[in-house]
Design an enzyme around this catalytic site. Structure first.
Site, PDB file in Angstrom:
ATOM      1  N   LYS A  76      -4.501  54.752  58.383  1.00 23.17           N
ATOM      2  CA  LYS A  76      -5.479  55.748  57.909  1.00 23.17           C
ATOM      3  C   LYS A  76      -6.125  56.443  59.103  1.00 23.17           C
ATOM      4  O   LYS A  76      -6.331  55.822  60.146  1.00 23.17           O
ATOM      5  CB  LYS A  76      -6.591  55.050  57.137  1.00 23.17           C
ATOM      6  CG  LYS A  76      -6.154  54.347  55.894  1.00 23.17           C
ATOM      7  CD  LYS A  76      -7.363  53.653  55.305  1.00 23.17           C
ATOM      8  CE  LYS A  76      -6.945  52.691  54.235  1.00 23.17           C
ATOM      9  NZ  LYS A  76      -8.009  51.739  53.944  1.00 23.17           N
ATOM     10  N   GLY A 117       5.410  54.148  63.949  1.00 24.17           N
ATOM     11  CA  GLY A 117       6.456  54.915  63.277  1.00 24.17           C
ATOM     12  C   GLY A 117       6.274  56.420  63.465  1.00 24.17           C
ATOM     13  O   GLY A 117       5.606  56.867  64.409  1.00 24.17           O
ATOM     14  N   ASP A 118       6.823  57.212  62.525  1.00 23.48           N
ATOM     15  CA  ASP A 118       6.817  58.668  62.719  1.00 23.48           C
ATOM     16  C   ASP A 118       5.400  59.236  62.783  1.00 23.48           C
ATOM     17  O   ASP A 118       5.101  60.072  63.640  1.00 23.48           O
ATOM     18  CB  ASP A 118       7.676  59.377  61.665  1.00 23.48           C
ATOM     19  CG  ASP A 118       7.166  59.162  60.257  1.00 23.48           C
ATOM     20  OD1 ASP A 118       6.480  58.150  60.016  1.00 23.48           O
ATOM     21  OD2 ASP A 118       7.447  60.010  59.391  1.00 23.48           O
ATOM     22  N   ASP A 142      11.313  50.977  57.669  1.00 29.30           N
ATOM     23  CA  ASP A 142      12.068  51.999  56.922  1.00 29.30           C
ATOM     24  C   ASP A 142      13.290  52.525  57.679  1.00 29.30           C
ATOM     25  O   ASP A 142      14.166  53.130  57.074  1.00 29.30           O
ATOM     26  CB  ASP A 142      11.159  53.199  56.602  1.00 29.30           C
ATOM     27  CG  ASP A 142       9.905  52.809  55.838  1.00 29.30           C
ATOM     28  OD1 ASP A 142       9.928  51.756  55.169  1.00 29.30           O
ATOM     29  OD2 ASP A 142       8.910  53.545  55.915  1.00 29.30           O
ATOM     30  N   GLU A 237      12.113  52.509  46.587  1.00 30.50           N
ATOM     31  CA  GLU A 237      10.863  52.991  45.975  1.00 30.50           C
ATOM     32  C   GLU A 237      10.797  54.514  45.861  1.00 30.50           C
ATOM     33  O   GLU A 237      10.078  55.047  45.008  1.00 30.50           O
ATOM     34  CB  GLU A 237       9.658  52.484  46.778  1.00 30.50           C
ATOM     35  CG  GLU A 237       9.646  52.971  48.216  1.00 30.50           C
ATOM     36  CD  GLU A 237       8.468  52.471  49.035  1.00 30.50           C
ATOM     37  OE1 GLU A 237       7.635  51.712  48.516  1.00 30.50           O
ATOM     38  OE2 GLU A 237       8.387  52.837  50.220  1.00 30.50           O
ATOM     39  N   ARG A 291       7.418  43.162  54.834  1.00 37.01           N
ATOM     40  CA  ARG A 291       6.806  43.456  56.144  1.00 37.01           C
ATOM     41  C   ARG A 291       6.181  42.232  56.797  1.00 37.01           C
ATOM     42  O   ARG A 291       5.869  42.261  57.983  1.00 37.01           O
ATOM     43  CB  ARG A 291       5.706  44.505  55.964  1.00 37.01           C
ATOM     44  CG  ARG A 291       6.229  45.840  55.615  1.00 37.01           C
ATOM     45  CD  ARG A 291       5.324  46.980  55.969  1.00 37.01           C
ATOM     46  NE  ARG A 291       3.919  46.771  55.973  1.00 37.01           N
ATOM     47  CZ  ARG A 291       3.028  47.637  55.499  1.00 37.01           C
ATOM     48  NH1 ARG A 291       3.457  48.744  54.925  1.00 37.01           N
ATOM     49  NH2 ARG A 291       1.745  47.424  55.601  1.00 37.01           N
TER      50      ARG A 291
HETATM   51  O1  F6P Z   1       6.417  52.760  56.156  1.00 39.11           O
HETATM   52  C1  F6P Z   1       6.408  51.405  55.886  1.00 39.11           C
HETATM   53  C2  F6P Z   1       6.019  51.128  54.462  1.00 39.11           C
HETATM   54  O2  F6P Z   1       6.082  49.732  54.243  1.00 39.11           O
HETATM   55  C3  F6P Z   1       6.838  51.886  53.421  1.00 39.11           C
HETATM   56  O3  F6P Z   1       8.093  51.324  53.214  1.00 39.11           O
HETATM   57  C4  F6P Z   1       5.910  51.830  52.235  1.00 39.11           C
HETATM   58  O4  F6P Z   1       6.130  52.910  51.349  1.00 39.11           O
HETATM   59  C5  F6P Z   1       4.546  51.950  52.867  1.00 39.11           C
HETATM   60  O5  F6P Z   1       4.688  51.553  54.214  1.00 39.11           O
HETATM   61  C6  F6P Z   1       3.492  51.107  52.207  1.00 39.11           C
HETATM   62  O6  F6P Z   1       2.298  51.341  52.853  1.00 39.11           O
HETATM   63  P1  F6P Z   1       0.951  50.548  52.579  1.00 39.11           P
HETATM   64  O7  F6P Z   1       0.918  49.372  53.500  1.00 39.11           O
HETATM   65  O8  F6P Z   1      -0.118  51.535  52.893  1.00 39.11           O
HETATM   66  O9  F6P Z   1       0.941  50.111  51.156  1.00 39.11           O
END
Ligand code: F6P
Length: 364
Positions: A76, A117-118, A142, A237, A291
């Site tokens: 964020k 990441g990006d 990802d 997703e 993750r």
């Molecule tokens: O980019 C990594 C990721 O795990 C995506 O695969 C997924 O859509 C998103 O982050 C989920 O984010 P959060 O932790 O904000 O729920």
């Protein structure tokens, strides 16, 4: 003494601690470098009081197999979009990047390594354009960064997703059911496609190729003889039907700008029922399990390589670059190039041909 600041940004990812440890261990071989970690990406610098920790070999000892990140992370806000509450209770964002750069100068920071990441590397590029000595390390489960053959964390997520397919196969077969496994990946189908191939799924739905529900239904019907049979569908997703949209929520969390994808499994079951598919179906959302936890050996090695190389890029003053993997070597790519386009599954790729060769339906 020279100061290196490191930070982890965006969603957490297996291997972050292994990168941190590798940077710190390599830096300790150079007597004039001190390493600091900013807590929660750049927040540690932007907060008053500042929150940074000194990272020594003692602090990072034994963390290479720990999930998460010892210096925390956030997906964020950030220096260019810092959330501020208005008098009426609504939120707006302000650009605090100049203030942050002044603070980094005041702190005597000579170089920054941004592991992310990006989204994080976009911030790196903007800060580089403003004169910061910054280097990127590509992180994401990802695998959607195009200038590296692999990001660290991806293979661990694939392993977790594959183990989930293996487990669902046994319960699906026992109950003569269809299971839909929903996996992460945002707009890239890499986790889903790898897990479907490794786990032997019957259907794999990817964000890159909108599916035709009739094709999915036919494939699943072919797996049943009267009421006996089973199948596993791996749905990314971000997948969507040819005549529909991705399933997501707009987040109400302050400073969160991404779509909150989720719910394709449930939606697909509804669409299959509407299309006349009558066998039992269940969905499983793997979510953040992909993750968390320990990185597999592959990701630990890649993370270690990225960490050591990133520090050497600091020594060589290769700022504005990102470390990348180009089998079997490490290369450096300009951050600008690294963020230019996402890495998505291509229809003519050998991986897609492999899936088709194994009779995995991609739903079109
Ligand atoms: O980019 C990594 C990721 O795990 C995506 O695969 C997924 O859509 C998103 O982050 C989920 O984010 P959060 O932790 O904000 O729920």
């Amino acid at each position: 003494m020279k100061r290196l600041l490191i930070l982890t940004g965006g969603g957490d990812c297996p291997g972050l601690n292994a990168v941190i440890r590798a940077i710190v261990k390599r830096a300790a071989q150079e007597s004039e470098w001190e390493v600091l970690g900013s807590i929660q990406a750049f927040n540690g610098i932007l907060w008053e009081p500042t929150e940074v920790v000194r990272l020594t070999p003692e602090v990072v000892r034994g963390i290479h197999f720990r999930g998460g990140t010892i210096i925390e992370t956030t997906n964020k806000g950030g220096p260019f979009n810092w959330p501020v509450k208005n008098a009426d209770g609504t939120w707006t964002t302000v650009d605090r990047s100049d203030e942050m750069l002044r603070k980094l100068q005041y702190m005597g920071v000579d170089a920054v390594i941004n592991i992310g990441g990006d989204g994080s590397q976009r911030i790196s590029q903007k800060l580089f354009e403003k004169g910061l000595n910054i280097i990127g390390v590509p992180k994401t489960i990802d695998n959607d960064l195009s200038s590296t053959e692999c990001t660290f964390g991806f293979q661990t997520a694939v392993q977790i997703a594959t183990e989930a397919v293996d487990k669902l196969v046994t319960t699906a077969a026992s109950h003569n059911r269809v299971f839909v496994l929903e996996v992460m990946g945002r707009d890239a189908g890499w986790i889903a496609l790898h897990a479907a191939i490794a786990g032997g799924a019957e259907v794999c739905l990817l964000p890159e190729f909108p599916y035709d529900i009739r094709v999915v239904r036919e494939k699943l019907e072919s797996r049943f003889s009267r009421d006996r049979g089973f199948a596993v569908v791996v749905a990314s997703e971000g997948a969507r039907p040819q005549d529909g949209q991705q399933v997501y929520e707009v987040s109400t969390e302050v400073g969160y700008e991404n779509k909150k994808l989720g719910g394709i499994g449930r939606a697909l079951i509804g669409q299959l029922k509407a299309a006349g598919f009558s066998h039992d179906m269940r969905e499983t959302i793997l979510g953040h399990l992909q993750r968390g936890g320990i990185p597999i050996a592959y990701d630990r090695v890649l993370s270690a390589e990225f960490g050591v190389k990133a520090f050497e890029m600091v020594l060589n003053r290769q700022f504005g670059q990102m470390v990348a993997y180009h089998h079997p070597n490490l290369i450096t790519v300009p951050l600008k190039e690294a963020i230019a386009k996402p890495n998505l599954v291509a229809i003519d790729s050998d991986l897609v041909k492999t899936a088709k060769g194994l009779d995995i339906s991609l739903g079109f």
